[in-house]
Write an enzyme that holds these catalytic residues in place. Sequence first.
Site, PDB file in Angstrom:
ATOM      1  N   ASP A   1     -10.856   2.837   4.172  1.00 62.18           N
ATOM      2  CA  ASP A   1     -11.276   1.426   4.079  1.00 62.18           C
ATOM      3  C   ASP A   1     -12.795   1.323   3.946  1.00 62.18           C
ATOM      4  O   ASP A   1     -13.323   0.279   3.578  1.00 62.18           O
ATOM      5  CB  ASP A   1     -10.829   0.666   5.344  1.00 62.18           C
ATOM      6  CG  ASP A   1      -9.669  -0.278   5.061  1.00 62.18           C
ATOM      7  OD1 ASP A   1      -9.452  -0.612   3.875  1.00 62.18           O
ATOM      8  OD2 ASP A   1      -9.001  -0.686   6.030  1.00 62.18           O
TER       9      ASP A   1
ATOM     10  N   LYS B   1       0.840  -1.209   0.000  1.00 62.32           N
ATOM     11  CA  LYS B   1       0.000   0.000   0.000  1.00 62.32           C
ATOM     12  C   LYS B   1       0.875   1.259   0.000  1.00 62.32           C
ATOM     13  O   LYS B   1       0.646   2.192  -0.763  1.00 62.32           O
ATOM     14  CB  LYS B   1      -0.932  -0.010   1.224  1.00 62.32           C
ATOM     15  CG  LYS B   1      -2.045  -1.036   1.087  1.00 62.32           C
ATOM     16  CD  LYS B   1      -2.804  -1.295   2.381  1.00 62.32           C
ATOM     17  CE  LYS B   1      -3.780  -2.455   2.187  1.00 62.32           C
ATOM     18  NZ  LYS B   1      -4.490  -2.835   3.402  1.00 62.32           N
TER      19      LYS B   1
ATOM     20  N   GLN C   1      -4.490  -1.321   9.703  1.00 71.92           N
ATOM     21  CA  GLN C   1      -4.434  -2.660   9.109  1.00 71.92           C
ATOM     22  C   GLN C   1      -4.981  -3.710  10.088  1.00 71.92           C
ATOM     23  O   GLN C   1      -4.580  -3.757  11.244  1.00 71.92           O
ATOM     24  CB  GLN C   1      -2.978  -2.992   8.731  1.00 71.92           C
ATOM     25  CG  GLN C   1      -2.794  -4.300   7.996  1.00 71.92           C
ATOM     26  CD  GLN C   1      -3.424  -4.301   6.607  1.00 71.92           C
ATOM     27  OE1 GLN C   1      -3.325  -3.320   5.868  1.00 71.92           O
ATOM     28  NE2 GLN C   1      -4.071  -5.396   6.256  1.00 71.92           N
TER      29      GLN C   1
END
Length: 311
Positions: free
Chosen positions: A123, A56, A100
């Site tokens: 997200d 990422k 994460q």
Amino acid sequence: MEKRAEILSGKVFAKAIKEEVAEDVKKLKEEHGINPCLVVVRVGEDTASEVYVNSKVKTAEELGIISEHKHLSEETSQEDLLAVVEELNKRDDVDGILVQLPLPKQINEKVILEKINPEKDVDGFHPVNVGRLSQGQEALTPCTPAGVIDMLKRANIEISGKNAVVVGRSNIVGKPMAMLLLHENATVTICHSRTKDLAGVCSNADILVAAVGVTGIITDNHIKEGAIVVDVGMNRLTDIEEAKGFFGEDKLAKRLKTIEKRGSTLVGDVNQKAAMEKGSYFTPVPGGVGLLTVAMLMKNTIKAARMRRLK
Ligand code: NDP
């Protein structure tokens, strides 16, 4: 049976998305003086998380997005992580915050995800964004299902009026996938572990999305002739005999070699041989949906920057 389905290549679509994002980053800088910034927070030493986070951060840098990687120790308390999120919420230069998952067991995921400012929730897991998505409002939407819709549209696949079946009802993939298909005017059915006659329901699908996490749960019996088959699952296949019924002749030798060499090969939820023989389009694993997720995260970061800073 002859090979028929057209492969939807995640590589090709991800490249197109990333090129557009890079262009948009340039525009934001030149026209508005905005330098989009994504911060990824990782807690602990989960190996898979490390790989995902590195990918990422690297992709963000490639596209001109400023990226920060905050790596906290395995022992980090929930309070300390909340303080980190709070600080990022306050920073005006930060457009996207991603924590994460999974988190160490002393930390409640839900509490952390709800602390992220919904405007920076790239997200798309915050209840505010889930609610907005459900109501069809402008929202930051989860990257994997958003990537599937983006791919179908780029491939000029008509969604409206189709029977879409989503297998899996997680908050990360299944539910937002179903909602996005509904917004595209598909007639949507959601299946899960209590669904009776999974094959019967699936075999009615014009668009079949599998997001289960069970190797080859979708077989010949589940696929309607000419269906568009989207495989989100990511599993490890270790059994040579199972592999022989899983891949077409063109792929089998290579996959058997991988199992021999590494002990396993990456597969999805869909029997590839069946999807290639009966489907009209198929997203293989690897090389399909997985590659879109990171590209869509970059797209969400730019969207977050625009929504928050140019309102
Ligand atoms: P979850 O484990 O959270 O959800 C799995 C879903 O599958 C559940 O809704 C479960 O039903 C359902 N299910 C389980 N067994 C069956 C069964 N026998 N029949 C029908 N339904 C069943 O997984 P995720 O949604 O997070 O992920 C799904 C898959 O997608 C995984 O393989 C994951 O690795 C992959 N993934 C891939 C991504 C990518 O970028 N390509 C991103 C995210 C995930 P119930 O609710 O009843 O338990």
